[in-house]
Motif scaffolding. Sequence first.
Motif, PDB file in Angstrom:
ATOM      1  N   VAL A  76      -0.434   5.698   6.417  1.00 56.99           N
ATOM      2  CA  VAL A  76       0.249   4.449   6.085  1.00 56.99           C
ATOM      3  C   VAL A  76       1.670   4.794   5.671  1.00 56.99           C
ATOM      4  CG1 VAL A  76       0.174   2.370   4.656  1.00 56.99           C
ATOM      5  CG2 VAL A  76      -1.953   3.533   5.248  1.00 56.99           C
ATOM      6  N   ASN A  77       2.639   4.029   6.177  1.00 58.21           N
ATOM      7  CA  ASN A  77       4.032   4.292   5.861  1.00 58.21           C
ATOM      8  C   ASN A  77       4.514   3.301   4.809  1.00 58.21           C
ATOM      9  OD1 ASN A  77       6.819   4.637   5.791  1.00 58.21           O
ATOM     10  ND2 ASN A  77       6.925   5.160   7.966  1.00 58.21           N
ATOM     11  N   PHE A  78       4.819   3.827   3.620  1.00 53.93           N
ATOM     12  CA  PHE A  78       5.390   3.031   2.520  1.00 53.93           C
ATOM     13  C   PHE A  78       6.800   3.538   2.220  1.00 53.93           C
ATOM     14  CE2 PHE A  78       0.768   2.939   1.430  1.00 53.93           C
ATOM     15  CZ  PHE A  78       0.579   1.576   1.527  1.00 53.93           C
ATOM     16  N   GLY A  79       7.589   3.791   3.262  1.00 51.17           N
ATOM     17  CA  GLY A  79       8.871   4.471   3.088  1.00 51.17           C
ATOM     18  C   GLY A  79       8.674   5.963   3.314  1.00 51.17           C
ATOM     19  N   ILE A  80       7.556   6.463   2.841  1.00 48.44           N
ATOM     20  CA  ILE A  80       7.088   7.803   3.178  1.00 48.44           C
ATOM     21  C   ILE A  80       5.671   7.639   3.716  1.00 48.44           C
ATOM     22  CG2 ILE A  80       8.494   9.001   1.438  1.00 48.44           C
ATOM     23  CD1 ILE A  80       5.898   9.303  -0.199  1.00 48.44           C
ATOM     24  N   THR A  81       5.260   8.536   4.562  1.00 53.60           N
ATOM     25  CA  THR A  81       3.927   8.437   5.145  1.00 53.60           C
ATOM     26  C   THR A  81       2.907   9.077   4.212  1.00 53.60           C
ATOM     27  OG1 THR A  81       4.835   8.470   7.368  1.00 53.60           O
ATOM     28  CG2 THR A  81       2.499   9.009   7.145  1.00 53.60           C
ATOM     29  N   ILE A  82       1.884   8.293   3.912  1.00 48.54           N
ATOM     30  CA  ILE A  82       0.796   8.768   3.052  1.00 48.54           C
ATOM     31  C   ILE A  82      -0.469   8.834   3.892  1.00 48.54           C
ATOM     32  CG2 ILE A  82      -0.620   8.258   1.029  1.00 48.54           C
ATOM     33  CD1 ILE A  82       1.781   6.721  -0.098  1.00 48.54           C
ATOM     34  N   VAL A 125      -3.994  -7.688   3.925  1.00 48.18           N
ATOM     35  CA  VAL A 125      -3.592  -8.332   5.166  1.00 48.18           C
ATOM     36  C   VAL A 125      -2.135  -7.973   5.442  1.00 48.18           C
ATOM     37  CG1 VAL A 125      -3.162 -10.555   6.280  1.00 48.18           C
ATOM     38  CG2 VAL A 125      -5.264 -10.200   4.959  1.00 48.18           C
ATOM     39  N   GLY A 126      -1.857  -7.604   6.674  1.00 45.26           N
ATOM     40  CA  GLY A 126      -0.507  -7.216   7.074  1.00 45.26           C
ATOM     41  C   GLY A 126      -0.288  -5.710   7.068  1.00 45.26           C
ATOM     42  N   THR A 127      -1.201  -4.969   6.446  1.00 44.12           N
ATOM     43  CA  THR A 127      -1.059  -3.513   6.404  1.00 44.12           C
ATOM     44  C   THR A 127      -1.140  -2.954   7.820  1.00 44.12           C
ATOM     45  OG1 THR A 127      -2.081  -3.382   4.212  1.00 44.12           O
ATOM     46  CG2 THR A 127      -2.064  -1.364   5.526  1.00 44.12           C
ATOM     47  N   ALA A 128      -0.169  -2.114   8.143  1.00 49.58           N
ATOM     48  CA  ALA A 128      -0.175  -1.411   9.428  1.00 49.58           C
ATOM     49  C   ALA A 128      -0.413   0.061   9.132  1.00 49.58           C
ATOM     50  CB  ALA A 128       1.144  -1.602  10.152  1.00 49.58           C
ATOM     51  N   ALA A 129      -1.236   0.681   9.946  1.00 47.42           N
ATOM     52  CA  ALA A 129      -1.556   2.097   9.753  1.00 47.42           C
ATOM     53  C   ALA A 129      -1.948   2.699  11.092  1.00 47.42           C
ATOM     54  CB  ALA A 129      -2.702   2.247   8.747  1.00 47.42           C
ATOM     55  N   THR A 130      -2.036   3.999  11.093  1.00 48.83           N
ATOM     56  CA  THR A 130      -2.607   4.708  12.230  1.00 48.83           C
ATOM     57  C   THR A 130      -3.818   5.451  11.685  1.00 48.83           C
ATOM     58  OG1 THR A 130      -0.444   4.952  13.251  1.00 48.83           O
ATOM     59  CG2 THR A 130      -2.189   6.397  14.046  1.00 48.83           C
ATOM     60  N   VAL A 131      -4.954   5.269  12.338  1.00 41.52           N
ATOM     61  CA  VAL A 131      -6.190   5.872  11.844  1.00 41.52           C
ATOM     62  C   VAL A 131      -6.681   6.907  12.844  1.00 41.52           C
ATOM     63  CG1 VAL A 131      -8.560   5.455  11.075  1.00 41.52           C
ATOM     64  CG2 VAL A 131      -6.793   3.724  10.672  1.00 41.52           C
ATOM     65  N   GLU A 132      -7.074   8.052  12.311  1.00 47.18           N
ATOM     66  CA  GLU A 132      -7.711   9.074  13.127  1.00 47.18           C
ATOM     67  C   GLU A 132      -9.187   9.108  12.773  1.00 47.18           C
ATOM     68  OE1 GLU A 132      -3.976  12.093  13.910  1.00 47.18           O
ATOM     69  OE2 GLU A 132      -5.800  12.920  13.025  1.00 47.18           O
ATOM     70  N   PHE A 133     -10.024   8.918  13.764  1.00 47.19           N
ATOM     71  CA  PHE A 133     -11.469   9.040  13.606  1.00 47.19           C
ATOM     72  C   PHE A 133     -11.866  10.341  14.278  1.00 47.19           C
ATOM     73  CE2 PHE A 133     -10.845   4.411  13.626  1.00 47.19           C
ATOM     74  CZ  PHE A 133     -11.506   4.069  12.454  1.00 47.19           C
TER      75      PHE A 133
END
Length: 172
Positions: A76-82, A125-133
């Motif tokens: 998740v990117n909040f200015g920095i990627t976590i 709601v609205g959170t954008a992320a990239t998920v690795e499964f």
Amino acid sequence: MLRTIVLCALIAFVKAQTTSVDKCVINEGDLPINQHVEGCSTPPCLLPQLQDVVINVVFRAPRTSRSMRTLATASVNFGITIEIEYDLGANAVTCNFLTNTYCPVLKDEVIQYTLKMYIEPLFMVGTAATVEFRVVDETNEPLWCLRIPIRIVPAVTNPVNEIEQNTTRLTP
């Protein structure tokens, strides 16, 4: 011969239902043969809050494995990627969700697997992320890994259930 025909038919069927994904960058593992996120063909996949996302995966076992575990990592990117490891709970026991075989799996066996992940309220709601499964075996070696962009959307309500609930509340 029959096994080859069934395998070809299975692969043809699932290729018709494919969601575009990328190779993992945080974790190791090759892409599975096929993957389909229900309700999504082109990412970012819109995942309703408070519901299960269902991902159907077909993969070839790279080696014999007695047990498997499914893991999820969200970026998740909040200015920095976590990067956040997400606990799948009981859904992490991969062997419980194989649909055409059971554990142990054999090297080169083609396996169908249904992954479910509940979208918790903490995913706003609205959170954008990239998920690795990814699925790993009993030695923590990867069997496969896929990366998919997602966005959390409001929960989908079932109008029939809402009508029934409202009717029940109005009944004396």
